[in-house]
Design a protein around this motif. Structure first.
Motif, PDB file in Angstrom:
ATOM      1  N   THR A   6       0.841  -1.203   0.000  1.00 11.68           N
ATOM      2  CA  THR A   6       0.000   0.000   0.000  1.00 11.68           C
ATOM      3  C   THR A   6       0.871   1.246   0.000  1.00 11.68           C
ATOM      4  OG1 THR A   6      -1.663  -1.205   1.250  1.00 11.68           O
ATOM      5  CG2 THR A   6      -1.896   1.169   1.207  1.00 11.68           C
ATOM      6  N   ALA A   9       2.300   1.700  -3.352  1.00 11.48           N
ATOM      7  CA  ALA A   9       1.240   2.127  -4.282  1.00 11.48           C
ATOM      8  C   ALA A   9       0.935   3.615  -4.106  1.00 11.48           C
ATOM      9  CB  ALA A   9      -0.013   1.295  -4.049  1.00 11.48           C
ATOM     10  N   ARG A  10       0.926   4.085  -2.857  1.00  8.19           N
ATOM     11  CA  ARG A  10       0.666   5.509  -2.596  1.00  8.19           C
ATOM     12  C   ARG A  10       1.765   6.383  -3.216  1.00  8.19           C
ATOM     13  NH1 ARG A  10      -3.436   3.721  -1.567  1.00  8.19           N
ATOM     14  NH2 ARG A  10      -4.562   3.634   0.391  1.00  8.19           N
ATOM     15  N   GLN A  13       1.449   6.370  -6.919  1.00  5.73           N
ATOM     16  CA  GLN A  13       0.329   7.226  -7.306  1.00  5.73           C
ATOM     17  C   GLN A  13       0.749   8.697  -7.267  1.00  5.73           C
ATOM     18  OE1 GLN A  13      -2.879   7.729  -4.539  1.00  5.73           O
ATOM     19  NE2 GLN A  13      -4.413   7.785  -6.163  1.00  5.73           N
TER      20      GLN A  13
END
Lengths: 308, 217
Positions: A6, A9-10, A13
């Motif tokens: 996560t 992924a952040r 992003q």
């Protein structure tokens, strides 16, 4: 605490979001990147000049020679013995004996005074040893030590070398190196200011988004993240463009420098940054980008709080 | 859930927004804050959401005394609240899905879970299937529903709304109020600042009346 996937992924992003913003405003992005590239290329160019000058003067072994004039009554055999003795010295690279006869022959050829020399009954020239120091001993102090050692030999009359020239060159290179550090520091500040200001404008443009994000529980670190990536991308793109512009300038200068070198009988070729130096420039660009964005973001994000 | 104990709030311009306000809202309760514009309703909501801190007195929300919370602790405090605004405060350049997902992204919820919860929230407010639409393409009532979906997607125990029906006609306002009632029915405490007396009477919930910064009923 988020899982590593996560977390990754952040960050991905945030990176893609920053990249998207740059691509959506290509002209503005290009202008900012160009300014950063110019700010980076100036100290880089100075560095390349200093590095090339150092590389060129590493050929001091070719240029700086000590000319050892033997006493005029020394025999050729004695001169040959001294040539062998000189070769054994630690600081010495090459030794070339120019006998008195060879010296006179050269003088006759190049001076245009052949008829005058014919009048002389004896050769007035001494035997000469031309000594090139090895690559590790081309600095002034080493040359001076070698000169003192050779002068102490009883067979030697005088030893000459162009010490002023070598010292001046060394001083100029040192000055250029100091200038490089000063220019690099000033332009690094310039890059920080450019990126900091760009990020400040971006923050102002996204004020509503920042307010809403903070209102739903976004931390300062979360809000700051895309701006840090924005700074990183500006820095990386600026340094890559600086490398590309530098390569173009090198290609453009290659021919005239080659011609200039040929006039001095040199095969010297201007060389750019090596891969390690190029990587260092990219990392410095990226680092300055993050730092500039951090400074710009920290100052302005703290002032933005949600309204109701 | 929410305890105001002798709370005073004075703004830097010298305006006394709240004067000696004490109130208690229980978990799962639905409460209306009523009163005229400028009475102090929004100031109470600002203190609950930590947009402001009291000048005097204590405010306890979800068991946390807001006076003792550090600036670093505010984001995680706000993640346990759902906030709805009269003007929605949506990001107009982002699709509905992104607006709602924002509350979960800041809380580091995994993407797969985000997807499931955003769709569930959209389903609750009757907008499932409108994920990719921009808020500007929605009606005012639908935009308000998106705002509510964003507020509830993080499964808060407390929902705070400031004049959520202020821009809506009566029928739409009733729809929005029914949504709030449904959240209250599943145990969410709901605090709504409103001056719409008819709507408040219609839903027959506890009302706290504020006048010139003080609780009068």
């Amino acid at each position: 605490m988020s899982s590593p996937i996560t977390w990754l992924a952040r960050h991905l992003q945030a990176l893609l979001s920053a990249l998207g913003r740059l691509l959506r405003a290509p002209l503005g992005t290009l202008l900012t990147v160009l300014v950063i590239a110019i700010a980076l290329i100036l100290p880089t160019g100075l560095w390349v000049i200093v590095a090339n000058a150092r590389a060129a003067t590493n050929d001091l072994t070719e240029v700086v020679t000590l000319t050892v004039f033997l006493n005029s009554d020394e025999s050729l055999q004695s001169a040959k013995n001294l040539e062998l003795k000189a070769r054994t010295l630690e600081k010495v690279g090459k030794v070339n004996l120019i006998s008195a006869d060879e010296g006179l022959k050269e003088f006759r050829e190049y001076s245009g005074l052949g008829t005058v020399l014919d009048i002389m009954k004896e050769n007035p020239l001494p035997h000469v040893l031309v000594i090139q120091p090895n690559a590790q001993n081309t600095d002034h102090s080493s040359l001076e030590l070698l000169r003192v050692a050779l002068t102490a030999w009883p067979e030697v009359d005088t030893v000459q070398f162009d010490s002023q020239w070598a010292r001046r060159l060394e001083a100029i290179l040192n000055l250029l190196q100091q200038l490089f550090f000063a220019v690099a520091a000033l332009l690094a500040l310039g890059v920080l200011a450019i990126i900091g200001n760009t990020v400040r404008l971006e923050i102002m443009a996204r004020r509503t988004e920042i307010e809403v994000t903070k209102l739903v529980g976004g931390s300062n670190a979360f809000v700051r993240r895309p701006f840090l990536y924005l700074g990183l991308l500006y820095g990386l793109m600026g340094s890559l463009l600086a490398l590309a512009l530098g390569a173009v300038i090198l290609v453009a200068l290659e021919a005239p420098i080659g011609e200039l070198g040929a006039l001095y009988g040199s095969t010297f070729r201007l060389s750019g940054l090596n891969p390690e130096e190029a990587l260092r420039l990219v990392l410095i660009g990226g680092g300055l980008g993050i730092l500039g964005a951090w400074v710009g973001a920290a100052r302005h994000l703290a002032k933005i709080e949600p309204r109701q | 859930m929410i305890i105001f104990d002798r709370v005073f709030k004075r703004y830097p311009n010298g305006c006394d927004a709240l004067r000696d306000v004490s109130l208690h809202i229980k978990p799962g309760e639905m409460v209306f804050l009523t009163g005229r514009s400028g009475a102090g309703k929004s100031s109470i909501l600002k203190l609950i959401t930590l947009l402001e801190r009291p000048t005097r007195g204590s405010v306890v929300v979800n068991g946390q005394n807001t006076a003792s919370l550090s600036a670093r602790a505010i984001p995680s405090f706000r993640r346990n609240l759902g906030v709805v605004f009269q003007d929605h405060q949506l990001l107009m350049d982002r699709p509905v899905y992104d607006n709602i997902a924002l509350s979960l992204i800041v809380a580091d919820v995994p993407y797969r879970e985000i997807d499931r919860r955003v769709r569930a929230a959209l389903d609750q407010v009757g907008l499932l299937g409108r994920e990719r639409v921009l808020p500007s393409e929605l009606s005012i009532g639908e935009q308000q529903r998106v705002g509510i979906a964003r507020a509830v997607v993080g499964k808060p125990s407390l929902l705070v709304a400031d004049e959520p029906t202020g821009n809506l006609d009566h029928a739409l306002a009733q729809d929005v109020m029914r949504l709030f009632k449904r959240f209250q029915d599943v145990g969410v405490a709901v605090v709504i600042a409103s001056h719409d007396e008819s709507l408040i009477e219609e839903f027959a919930q506890r009302a706290i009346h504020i006048e010139t910064g003080a609780v009068v009923a």
